[in-house]
Scaffold this motif. Structure first.
Motif, mmCIF file in Angstrom:
data_model
loop_
_atom_site.group_PDB
_atom_site.id
_atom_site.type_symbol
_atom_site.label_atom_id
_atom_site.label_comp_id
_atom_site.label_asym_id
_atom_site.label_seq_id
_atom_site.Cartn_x
_atom_site.Cartn_y
_atom_site.Cartn_z
ATOM 1 N N VAL A 147 0.719 -1.203 -0.092
ATOM 2 C CA VAL A 147 -0.128 -0.078 0.187
ATOM 3 C C VAL A 147 0.874 1.433 -0.135
ATOM 4 O O VAL A 147 0.562 2.219 -0.697
ATOM 5 C CB VAL A 147 -0.880 -0.018 1.090
ATOM 6 N N MET A 148 2.005 1.272 0.876
ATOM 7 C CA MET A 148 2.807 2.415 0.721
ATOM 8 C C MET A 148 3.488 2.834 -0.565
ATOM 9 O O MET A 148 3.782 3.751 -1.064
ATOM 10 C CB MET A 148 4.066 2.090 2.055
ATOM 11 N N ILE A 151 1.277 4.363 -2.729
ATOM 12 C CA ILE A 151 1.285 5.643 -2.606
ATOM 13 C C ILE A 151 2.266 6.528 -3.077
ATOM 14 O O ILE A 151 2.256 7.437 -3.769
ATOM 15 C CB ILE A 151 0.914 5.969 -0.937
ATOM 16 N N LEU A 155 2.031 9.461 -6.079
ATOM 17 C CA LEU A 155 2.394 10.722 -5.971
ATOM 18 C C LEU A 155 3.641 11.197 -6.729
ATOM 19 O O LEU A 155 3.661 12.247 -7.227
ATOM 20 C CB LEU A 155 2.868 10.631 -4.264
ATOM 21 N N LEU A 169 -3.615 15.065 -1.952
ATOM 22 C CA LEU A 169 -3.187 13.610 -1.825
ATOM 23 C C LEU A 169 -2.099 13.042 -0.938
ATOM 24 O O LEU A 169 -2.437 11.742 -0.228
ATOM 25 C CB LEU A 169 -2.336 13.334 -3.421
ATOM 26 N N ILE A 170 -1.541 14.155 -0.395
ATOM 27 C CA ILE A 170 -0.466 13.840 0.602
ATOM 28 C C ILE A 170 -1.242 13.480 2.008
ATOM 29 O O ILE A 170 -1.001 12.406 2.595
ATOM 30 C CB ILE A 170 0.620 14.717 0.863
ATOM 31 N N SER A 173 -3.118 10.364 1.817
ATOM 32 C CA SER A 173 -2.450 8.895 1.830
ATOM 33 C C SER A 173 -2.245 8.840 3.516
ATOM 34 O O SER A 173 -2.066 7.776 4.103
ATOM 35 C CB SER A 173 -1.015 9.391 1.404
ATOM 36 N N LEU A 176 -5.342 7.387 4.707
ATOM 37 C CA LEU A 176 -5.671 6.080 4.231
ATOM 38 C C LEU A 176 -4.966 5.020 5.076
ATOM 39 O O LEU A 176 -5.540 4.123 5.488
ATOM 40 C CB LEU A 176 -4.971 5.910 2.735
ATOM 41 N N ILE A 177 -3.538 5.195 5.217
ATOM 42 C CA ILE A 177 -3.172 4.227 6.190
ATOM 43 C C ILE A 177 -3.479 4.152 7.702
ATOM 44 O O ILE A 177 -3.684 3.160 8.154
ATOM 45 C CB ILE A 177 -1.606 4.665 5.969
ATOM 46 N N GLY A 323 1.807 7.316 6.610
ATOM 47 C CA GLY A 323 1.313 7.503 5.179
ATOM 48 C C GLY A 323 1.679 8.800 4.546
ATOM 49 O O GLY A 323 1.823 8.950 3.354
ATOM 50 N N ALA A 326 5.289 8.232 3.102
ATOM 51 C CA ALA A 326 5.289 7.670 1.821
ATOM 52 C C ALA A 326 4.913 8.301 0.557
ATOM 53 O O ALA A 326 5.609 8.517 -0.425
ATOM 54 C CB ALA A 326 4.318 6.367 1.796
ATOM 55 N N ALA A 327 3.839 9.326 1.004
ATOM 56 C CA ALA A 327 3.509 10.275 -0.183
ATOM 57 C C ALA A 327 4.651 11.319 -0.427
ATOM 58 O O ALA A 327 4.892 11.809 -1.552
ATOM 59 C CB ALA A 327 2.038 10.859 0.261
#
Length: 388
Positions: A147-148, A151, A155, A169-170, A173, A176-177, A323, A326-327
């Motif tokens: 998942v990471m 992301i 991005l 989006l950041i 993310s 989401l996590i 999250g 990662a973004a």
């Protein structure tokens, strides 16, 4: 924060240490926080391992430059707000004055062939450096979580295609996590909710008059300091989107040169904002940009510090930050592609970038300023004697 016994050092000694680190501390955020651990925990025993780990956790959790926030936190541990303030200034000011001097030289001599030749090589080397930095950040922070990785890829692509950072989006993310790892129990307040409020509010268009450039600089760099997570390089895609694309204060080459200046000076990488501010509006612009960038990270460090022992390890907060991280790393990778596309315009620059990346990958302890100086020499030789 629990009460500590009498410290084994004076505030003056701590200030002098960070003044020295801000003056000769090369290598970027990872190296700087490593120096702090070596000198302050292992060598001098001024701080416990627990103090250091808590400072690192808070610095990674809150937006802002990692090394600067850790210095502020360590100043706070025994000497509270006075210590945090003086230590933070001691760490940041040496590199600020250096980039101010470089900004003056850049403006005065930027049209001279030798200066253009220097940045011809340096700009290409910077692409190689941030490529390796992005690789290190990715391999260290994302691991094997698919998942990471998803992301990260999204991005990177969005940043490359739109040539700007997408804050929604950041933030999404991070949410989401958080939802996947620690599903919230509805009806109960969550600790992570406040984390979203400031970044979201900062997306609201400024209502103050921005007729003056200094107001624009203040507004933009306050946002930069308030919601850019991760290491100093995490600010690059955000700055690119605002400085080059939105406000058009700098052109592509000037922006790459600004990143290069950050690489060749000690102290926090984020100090490049002072160089950008100087090119945009002189000394006043440099001061406003630096203050606007570092003040948010100062408050994001000292305000939660007393409560961090209690809430810092909350699973929801840790998931949200994972999250976000990662973004942010994906955005860095995308910005590397954008800058590379603009900067690597011929065979020599491509070869310089590839060579620098290969050298840094092979010799992991080699410090970037030496690579930058070598690239500057290569640029001089190429532009003045071979390609002229």
């Amino acid at each position: 924060m629990e009460t500590h016994s009498k410290p084994a050092y004076s505030l003056k000694e701590l200030i002098l240490y960070f003044l020295k680190l801000g003056t000769i501390g090369f290598g970027g955020p990872v190296a700087l926080v490593g120096y702090m651990h070596r000198d302050l925990v292992e060598k001098n025993n001024w701080f416990s391992e627990e103090d250091y780990k808590e400072g690192m956790a808070l610095s990674q959790l809150a937006p802002g430059p990692l090394a600067a926030q850790l210095s502020i936190y360590l100043g706070y541990v025994h000497y509270r707000i006075l210590g945090a303030t003086l230590v933070g200034l001691a760490f940041v000011l040496p590199s600020f004055f250096m980039v101010l001097s470089l900004g003056y030289a850049y403006v005065e001599f930027g049209g001279i062939p030798w200066m253009q030749a220097v940045f011809y090589g340096v700009g290409a080397a910077v692409i190689g450096i941030i490529t390796i930095s992005s690789y290190k950040l990715t391999s260290k922070s994302i691991g094997k979580d698919w998942v990471m990785w998803g992301i990260f890829v999204v991005l990177a692509l969005v940043t490359f295609l739109t040539e700007e950072e997408n804050i929604w989006l950041i933030l999404g993310s991070g949410v989401l996590i958080w939802l996947l790892r620690v599903p919230p129990k509805f009806g109960k307040a969550t600790t992570a909710a406040p984390m979203l409020s400031l970044p979201v509010l900062l997306q609201i268009p400024a209502t103050v008059s921005q007729s003056g450039k200094l107001w624009q600089i203040l507004y933009f760099f306050t946002k930069a300091g308030a919601f850019v997570f991760g290491s100093g390089l995490a600010i690059v895609p955000f700055l690119y989107g605002g400085v080059v694309k939105e406000y058009q204060w700098l052109n592509e080459q000037q922006f790459v040169d600004a990143v290069a200046v950050a690489m060749i000076t000690p102290g926090p990488v984020v100090i490049t904002v002072g160089f950008i501010g100087y090119l945009t509006a002189g000394v006043a612009g440099a001061c406003v940009a630096a203050i606007a960038t570092f003040v948010p990270c100062y408050f994001f460090t000292i305000l939660p510090a007393p409560y961090f022992k209690k809430y810092g390890k909350h699973p929801a907060i840790k998931a949200f930050v994972d999250g976000i991280t990662a973004a942010a790393i994906g955005a860095i990778a995308g910005s590397v592609l954008v800058l590379g596309k603009r900067t690597l315009t011929d065979v020599p620059t491509i070869l310089i970038a590839i060579t620098v990346a290969a050298i840094l990958f092979r010799y992991k302890k080699l410090q970037e300023p030496f690579v930058i100086l070598a690239a500057a020499a290569v640029g001089l030789i190429l532009k003045l004697f071979i390609l002229s």
